[in-house]
Design a protein around this motif. Sequence first.
Motif, PDB file in Angstrom:
ATOM      1  N   GLY A   7     -16.258   1.236 -29.927  1.00  0.00           N
ATOM      2  CA  GLY A   7     -17.413   0.763 -29.163  1.00  0.00           C
ATOM      3  C   GLY A   7     -17.156   0.665 -27.676  1.00  0.00           C
ATOM      4  N   THR A   8     -16.429   1.637 -27.138  1.00  0.00           N
ATOM      5  CA  THR A   8     -16.007   1.535 -25.738  1.00  0.00           C
ATOM      6  C   THR A   8     -17.174   1.541 -24.756  1.00  0.00           C
ATOM      7  N   ARG A   9     -18.310   2.112 -25.159  1.00  0.00           N
ATOM      8  CA  ARG A   9     -19.453   2.135 -24.237  1.00  0.00           C
ATOM      9  C   ARG A   9     -20.051   0.744 -24.026  1.00  0.00           C
ATOM     10  N   PHE A  10     -19.631  -0.208 -24.857  1.00  0.00           N
ATOM     11  CA  PHE A  10     -20.165  -1.562 -24.728  1.00  0.00           C
ATOM     12  C   PHE A  10     -19.099  -2.570 -24.303  1.00  0.00           C
TER      13      PHE A  10
ATOM     14  N   ASP B  58     -40.092  10.182 -41.299  1.00  0.00           N
ATOM     15  CA  ASP B  58     -41.197   9.517 -40.619  1.00  0.00           C
ATOM     16  C   ASP B  58     -40.689   8.167 -40.115  1.00  0.00           C
ATOM     17  N   GLY B  59     -40.564   8.013 -38.807  1.00  0.00           N
ATOM     18  CA  GLY B  59     -40.071   6.765 -38.237  1.00  0.00           C
ATOM     19  C   GLY B  59     -39.583   6.975 -36.818  1.00  0.00           C
ATOM     20  N   GLN B  60     -39.272   5.866 -36.158  1.00  0.00           N
ATOM     21  CA  GLN B  60     -38.777   5.891 -34.785  1.00  0.00           C
ATOM     22  C   GLN B  60     -37.288   5.601 -34.778  1.00  0.00           C
ATOM     23  N   ARG B  61     -36.517   6.542 -34.270  1.00  0.00           N
ATOM     24  CA  ARG B  61     -35.062   6.374 -34.209  1.00  0.00           C
ATOM     25  C   ARG B  61     -34.636   5.859 -32.844  1.00  0.00           C
ATOM     26  N   TYR B  62     -33.744   4.875 -32.864  1.00  0.00           N
ATOM     27  CA  TYR B  62     -33.166   4.332 -31.638  1.00  0.00           C
ATOM     28  C   TYR B  62     -31.658   4.570 -31.667  1.00  0.00           C
ATOM     29  N   ASP B  63     -31.139   5.164 -30.615  1.00  0.00           N
ATOM     30  CA  ASP B  63     -29.701   5.418 -30.503  1.00  0.00           C
ATOM     31  C   ASP B  63     -29.034   4.185 -29.910  1.00  0.00           C
ATOM     32  N   CYS B  64     -28.630   3.273 -30.793  1.00  0.00           N
ATOM     33  CA  CYS B  64     -28.033   2.021 -30.339  1.00  0.00           C
ATOM     34  C   CYS B  64     -26.550   2.180 -30.033  1.00  0.00           C
ATOM     35  N   GLY B  65     -26.055   3.406 -30.057  1.00  0.00           N
ATOM     36  CA  GLY B  65     -24.711   3.680 -29.571  1.00  0.00           C
ATOM     37  C   GLY B  65     -24.685   3.862 -28.071  1.00  0.00           C
ATOM     38  N   SER B  66     -25.862   3.937 -27.449  1.00  0.00           N
ATOM     39  CA  SER B  66     -25.962   4.020 -25.989  1.00  0.00           C
ATOM     40  C   SER B  66     -26.610   2.742 -25.471  1.00  0.00           C
ATOM     41  N   LYS B  67     -26.296   2.374 -24.240  1.00  0.00           N
ATOM     42  CA  LYS B  67     -26.857   1.143 -23.679  1.00  0.00           C
ATOM     43  C   LYS B  67     -28.368   1.244 -23.548  1.00  0.00           C
ATOM     44  N   ALA B  68     -28.860   2.400 -23.083  1.00  0.00           N
ATOM     45  CA  ALA B  68     -30.305   2.561 -22.913  1.00  0.00           C
ATOM     46  C   ALA B  68     -31.025   2.463 -24.259  1.00  0.00           C
ATOM     47  N   GLY B  69     -30.498   3.135 -25.274  1.00  0.00           N
ATOM     48  CA  GLY B  69     -31.118   3.100 -26.593  1.00  0.00           C
ATOM     49  C   GLY B  69     -31.089   1.711 -27.195  1.00  0.00           C
TER      50      GLY B  69
END
Length: 297
Positions: A16-19, A252-263
């Motif tokens: 998790g180095t991006r965080f 069918d759904g909304q994906r969020y990339d929670c591996g990035s800060k913006a996501g």
Amino acid sequence: MRSKVTKAVFPVAGLGTRFLPATKAVPKEIMTLVDRPLIQYAIDEARAAGITEFIFVTARGKNALEDYFDHAPDLEHTLRKAGKTELLDILKSTNMDSGAIAYIRQHKAMGLGHAVWCARRLIGNEPFAVMLPDDVIAGEKSCLQQMVEAYEETGGSMVAAMEVAPERTSSYGVLDVESVNGPIVKAKGMVEKPAAGTAPSNLAVIGRYILTPKVLQNLNKIDRGAGGEVQLTDAIAMEITQDRDVFGYKFDGQRYDCGSKAGYLQATVAFALDRPELSDEFADYLQDLLARRAAAK
């Protein structure tokens, strides 16, 4: 009759180095969207799809992740004594029964394919799911449940797929499409992180998979691929060369990339606005904040 998918592998060994610096002490998977950790969203999605056995591929420093799913007798006693039954029910929903969850250590960071391979003895000779908690998917029906229902018709291996902008394909595994039947796409190839301008389509693979045990055999054979890691995409692509079916599923759904800060921040806002007890106050705050920012410019 096809074997039911009842096992899921959760690769959670990453640093998790991006965080950083937060992830110096807290596993990324325990970071919360509103008041639920990322891993809880993945577990709830898996349960909705009929998963009953949960396999976590972890690493050193992930003890908090393991503790999260354990019972907390002292806390339960305190809540019960105070009559806080609603909080007690929320707490109990995080508990995992003995034997339902297993932890395996990935001793070297060698990629997603290697992490899945580490779980091979617990998977055995059954189809299994792989879920990446970084990908949080909101929808009326869980993404994995949609895929399990489609898998019961198709068999083979299946990956969740979504369209991305052409300039972003180099960040994903990408499907080479043979045919399309509604949300089900038959693949004739897969490429991991293709160089700019070389992607066979803009249909990207994201963090949900249903795989046959044959994929584990392929992981035994392949060398390190993109990024010097053992790529799960490469092992799935081998299925196609071995005349086995591989499908993409346009969920069918909304994906969020929670591996990035913006996501992660986008998901936090979206999930907060979706909570009835928070939405009005939070929406008013956001509108006021945007108005003040606009005025300042």
